[in-house]
Design an enzyme around this catalytic site. Structure first.
Site, PDB file in Angstrom:
ATOM      1  N   LYS A  11       0.745  -1.393   0.056  1.00  0.00           N
ATOM      2  CA  LYS A  11      -0.001  -0.155  -0.074  1.00  0.00           C
ATOM      3  C   LYS A  11       0.994   1.416  -0.095  1.00  0.00           C
ATOM      4  O   LYS A  11       0.362   2.270  -0.263  1.00  0.00           O
ATOM      5  CB  LYS A  11      -0.817   0.037   1.211  1.00  0.00           C
ATOM      6  CG  LYS A  11      -1.835  -1.208   1.467  1.00  0.00           C
ATOM      7  CD  LYS A  11      -2.515  -0.927   2.662  1.00  0.00           C
ATOM      8  CE  LYS A  11      -3.247  -2.174   3.134  1.00  0.00           C
ATOM      9  NZ  LYS A  11      -3.991  -2.275   4.230  1.00  0.00           N
ATOM     10  N   GLY A  12       2.026   1.113   0.274  1.00  0.00           N
ATOM     11  CA  GLY A  12       2.996   2.268   0.717  1.00  0.00           C
ATOM     12  C   GLY A  12       3.214   3.197  -0.258  1.00  0.00           C
ATOM     13  O   GLY A  12       3.281   4.474  -0.187  1.00  0.00           O
TER      14      GLY A  12
ATOM     15  N   GLU B 111       7.733   2.494  -6.081  1.00  0.00           N
ATOM     16  CA  GLU B 111       7.797   1.779  -4.824  1.00  0.00           C
ATOM     17  C   GLU B 111       8.190   3.054  -3.872  1.00  0.00           C
ATOM     18  O   GLU B 111       8.683   4.192  -4.010  1.00  0.00           O
ATOM     19  CB  GLU B 111       8.974   0.909  -4.888  1.00  0.00           C
ATOM     20  CG  GLU B 111       9.540   0.467  -3.423  1.00  0.00           C
ATOM     21  CD  GLU B 111       8.397  -0.456  -2.804  1.00  0.00           C
ATOM     22  OE1 GLU B 111       7.234  -0.052  -2.500  1.00  0.00           O
ATOM     23  OE2 GLU B 111       8.465  -1.767  -2.488  1.00  0.00           O
ATOM     24  N   ASP B 112       7.404   2.828  -2.442  1.00  0.00           N
ATOM     25  CA  ASP B 112       7.665   4.050  -1.415  1.00  0.00           C
ATOM     26  C   ASP B 112       9.207   3.901  -0.863  1.00  0.00           C
ATOM     27  O   ASP B 112       9.951   5.061  -0.957  1.00  0.00           O
ATOM     28  CB  ASP B 112       6.794   3.897  -0.336  1.00  0.00           C
ATOM     29  CG  ASP B 112       6.921   2.340   0.480  1.00  0.00           C
ATOM     30  OD1 ASP B 112       7.526   1.383  -0.112  1.00  0.00           O
ATOM     31  OD2 ASP B 112       6.157   2.383   1.458  1.00  0.00           O
TER      32      ASP B 112
ATOM     33  N   ASP C 299      14.784  -0.628   0.838  1.00  0.00           N
ATOM     34  CA  ASP C 299      15.483  -0.786   2.043  1.00  0.00           C
ATOM     35  C   ASP C 299      16.587  -1.893   1.614  1.00  0.00           C
ATOM     36  O   ASP C 299      17.512  -1.730   1.149  1.00  0.00           O
ATOM     37  CB  ASP C 299      14.766  -1.334   3.042  1.00  0.00           C
ATOM     38  CG  ASP C 299      15.153  -1.180   4.568  1.00  0.00           C
ATOM     39  OD1 ASP C 299      15.728  -0.643   4.924  1.00  0.00           O
ATOM     40  OD2 ASP C 299      14.395  -2.181   5.180  1.00  0.00           O
TER      41      ASP C 299
ATOM     42  N   LYS D 159      17.173   3.962   0.933  1.00  0.00           N
ATOM     43  CA  LYS D 159      17.861   3.590   2.253  1.00  0.00           C
ATOM     44  C   LYS D 159      19.179   2.870   1.481  1.00  0.00           C
ATOM     45  O   LYS D 159      19.258   1.553   1.807  1.00  0.00           O
ATOM     46  CB  LYS D 159      17.218   2.931   3.231  1.00  0.00           C
ATOM     47  CG  LYS D 159      16.053   3.436   4.001  1.00  0.00           C
ATOM     48  CD  LYS D 159      15.470   2.770   5.027  1.00  0.00           C
ATOM     49  CE  LYS D 159      14.217   3.266   5.403  1.00  0.00           C
ATOM     50  NZ  LYS D 159      13.847   2.486   6.684  1.00  0.00           N
TER      51      LYS D 159
ATOM     52  N   PHE E 200      13.427   4.676  10.652  1.00  0.00           N
ATOM     53  CA  PHE E 200      12.032   4.347  10.252  1.00  0.00           C
ATOM     54  C   PHE E 200      11.352   5.366   9.869  1.00  0.00           C
ATOM     55  O   PHE E 200      11.014   6.262  10.794  1.00  0.00           O
ATOM     56  CB  PHE E 200      11.407   3.305  11.425  1.00  0.00           C
ATOM     57  CG  PHE E 200      10.593   2.540  10.955  1.00  0.00           C
ATOM     58  CD1 PHE E 200      10.775   1.230  10.226  1.00  0.00           C
ATOM     59  CD2 PHE E 200       8.813   2.961  10.773  1.00  0.00           C
ATOM     60  CE1 PHE E 200       9.387   0.648   9.737  1.00  0.00           C
ATOM     61  CE2 PHE E 200       7.861   2.234  10.382  1.00  0.00           C
ATOM     62  CZ  PHE E 200       8.177   1.042   9.581  1.00  0.00           C
TER      63      PHE E 200
ATOM     64  N   ASP F  42       3.444   3.586   6.391  1.00  0.00           N
ATOM     65  CA  ASP F  42       2.860   3.238   7.611  1.00  0.00           C
ATOM     66  C   ASP F  42       3.710   2.736   8.876  1.00  0.00           C
ATOM     67  O   ASP F  42       5.262   1.991   8.468  1.00  0.00           O
ATOM     68  CB  ASP F  42       1.717   2.192   7.389  1.00  0.00           C
ATOM     69  CG  ASP F  42       2.541   0.628   7.297  1.00  0.00           C
ATOM     70  OD1 ASP F  42       3.318   0.714   6.317  1.00  0.00           O
ATOM     71  OD2 ASP F  42       1.789  -0.112   7.978  1.00  0.00           O
TER      72      ASP F  42
ATOM     73  N   ARG G 221      -0.247   6.539   7.679  1.00  0.00           N
ATOM     74  CA  ARG G 221      -0.531   6.748   6.280  1.00  0.00           C
ATOM     75  C   ARG G 221      -0.854   7.895   5.844  1.00  0.00           C
ATOM     76  O   ARG G 221      -0.282   8.472   4.561  1.00  0.00           O
ATOM     77  CB  ARG G 221      -1.087   5.486   5.507  1.00  0.00           C
ATOM     78  CG  ARG G 221      -0.479   4.216   5.591  1.00  0.00           C
ATOM     79  CD  ARG G 221      -1.156   3.008   4.588  1.00  0.00           C
ATOM     80  NE  ARG G 221      -0.984   1.769   5.063  1.00  0.00           N
ATOM     81  CZ  ARG G 221      -0.048   1.014   4.539  1.00  0.00           C
ATOM     82  NH1 ARG G 221       1.029   1.736   3.943  1.00  0.00           N
ATOM     83  NH2 ARG G 221       0.440  -0.091   5.029  1.00  0.00           N
TER      84      ARG G 221
HETATM   85  P1  IMP Z   1      12.815  -4.297   1.263  1.00  0.00           P
HETATM   86  O1  IMP Z   1      12.718  -5.464   0.759  1.00  0.00           O
HETATM   87  O2  IMP Z   1      13.869  -4.582   2.635  1.00  0.00           O
HETATM   88  O3  IMP Z   1      13.487  -3.288   0.359  1.00  0.00           O
HETATM   89  O4  IMP Z   1      11.657  -3.536   1.867  1.00  0.00           O
HETATM   90  C1  IMP Z   1      11.194  -2.332   1.507  1.00  0.00           C
HETATM   91  C2  IMP Z   1       9.791  -2.292   1.920  1.00  0.00           C
HETATM   92  O5  IMP Z   1       9.754  -2.363   3.448  1.00  0.00           O
HETATM   93  C3  IMP Z   1       9.058  -0.994   1.605  1.00  0.00           C
HETATM   94  O6  IMP Z   1       8.433  -0.905   0.580  1.00  0.00           O
HETATM   95  C4  IMP Z   1       8.456  -0.618   2.896  1.00  0.00           C
HETATM   96  O7  IMP Z   1       7.066  -1.239   2.590  1.00  0.00           O
HETATM   97  C5  IMP Z   1       9.011  -1.436   3.950  1.00  0.00           C
HETATM   98  N1  IMP Z   1       9.847  -0.380   4.565  1.00  0.00           N
HETATM   99  C6  IMP Z   1      11.147  -0.411   4.633  1.00  0.00           C
HETATM  100  N2  IMP Z   1      11.660   0.691   5.285  1.00  0.00           N
HETATM  101  C7  IMP Z   1      10.473   1.231   6.049  1.00  0.00           C
HETATM  102  C8  IMP Z   1      10.139   2.422   6.900  1.00  0.00           C
HETATM  103  O8  IMP Z   1      11.088   3.119   7.178  1.00  0.00           O
HETATM  104  N3  IMP Z   1       8.795   2.717   7.177  1.00  0.00           N
HETATM  105  C9  IMP Z   1       7.758   1.987   6.701  1.00  0.00           C
HETATM  106  N4  IMP Z   1       8.030   0.906   5.863  1.00  0.00           N
HETATM  107  C10 IMP Z   1       9.376   0.471   5.599  1.00  0.00           C
HETATM  108 MG    MG Z   2       6.403  -1.112   0.317  1.00  0.00          MG
END
Ligand code: IMP
Ligand code: MG
Length: 172
Positions: free
Chosen positions: A41-42, A97-98, A101, A129, A150, A157, A163
């Site tokens: 949803k992000g 994508e939001d 990470d 990040k 975070f 969220d 959100r």
């Molecule tokens: P990745 O697979 O670790 O790159 O995950 C990325 C996803 O984790 C993002 O699309 C977010 O949904 C969630 N995520 C990563 N960091 C944060 C944060 O700081 N706040 C909220 N959601 C996060």
């Molecule tokens: Mg996400």
């Protein structure tokens, strides 16, 4: 229980950044068949603002992916909960994508969408990040870069809270 929130990116900074990304995308995808694939949803707020700044035609799709267990575990535990509803074959696909990470979710999603044989497949992320990356990933359009921390707001969220906040905050 409410957490303590510290402002990280203001409305103005977000608006300027989103407009900049939309300008870049509009130039790069002029004369292409752009389909943006928002990751629920992000990314819903970011995507809504981004597409309204585009000056080129665009089709909009959404996916929802879920990861089981801790994020730090293997990407094998990610699955598609809601898929795109059109074929992406021959289309120019831009994932919206939001946050990137560790990169594990996006790596999975890229592989999933590649199976459609799109003409091109790129990534636009509001927040990168970079230092948290566990797998190499190319983010083609980046809004903001940040270190660890975070964040919430602007679609993002913490346990389904925050959100709807119009700005981006760091959760303490
Ligand atoms: P990745 O697979 O670790 O790159 O995950 C990325 C996803 O984790 C993002 O699309 C977010 O949904 C969630 N995520 C990563 N960091 C944060 C944060 O700081 N706040 C909220 N959601 C996060
Ligand atoms: Mg996400």
């Amino acid at each position: 229980m409410d957490k303590e929130l510290k402002l990280l990116f203001s409305r103005k900074e977000i608006a300027e950044t989103v407009a900049r990304l939309a300008r870049e995308i509009s130039v790069d995808y002029a004369d292409k068949k752009l389909v943006v694939v928002g990751v629920l949803k992000g990314a819903f707020v970011f995507l809504a603002d981004l597409v309204r700044h585009l000056t080129i035609p665009v089709a909009i799709e959404f996916v929802r992916i879920a990861s089981y267990g801790s994020k730090k575990e293997s990407s094998g535990e990610i699955l598609v909960k809601k898929d795109v509803e059109i074929t992406l074959e021959g289309k120019d696909v831009l994932i919206v994508e939001d946050i990137v990470d560790t990169g594990l979710s996006l790596t999975f999603l890229i592989e999933h969408l590649r199976a459609h044989h799109p003409s091109s497949l790129k990534v636009c992320a509001l927040v990168d990040k970079k230092t948290r990356r566990e797998v190499e990933i190319k983010v083609d359009y980046t809004g903001f870069a940040m270190a660890d921390g975070f964040i919430v707001g602007y679609g993002i969220d913490f346990n389904e809270q925050y959100r709807a906040l119009p700005e981006i905050f760091v959760v303490d």
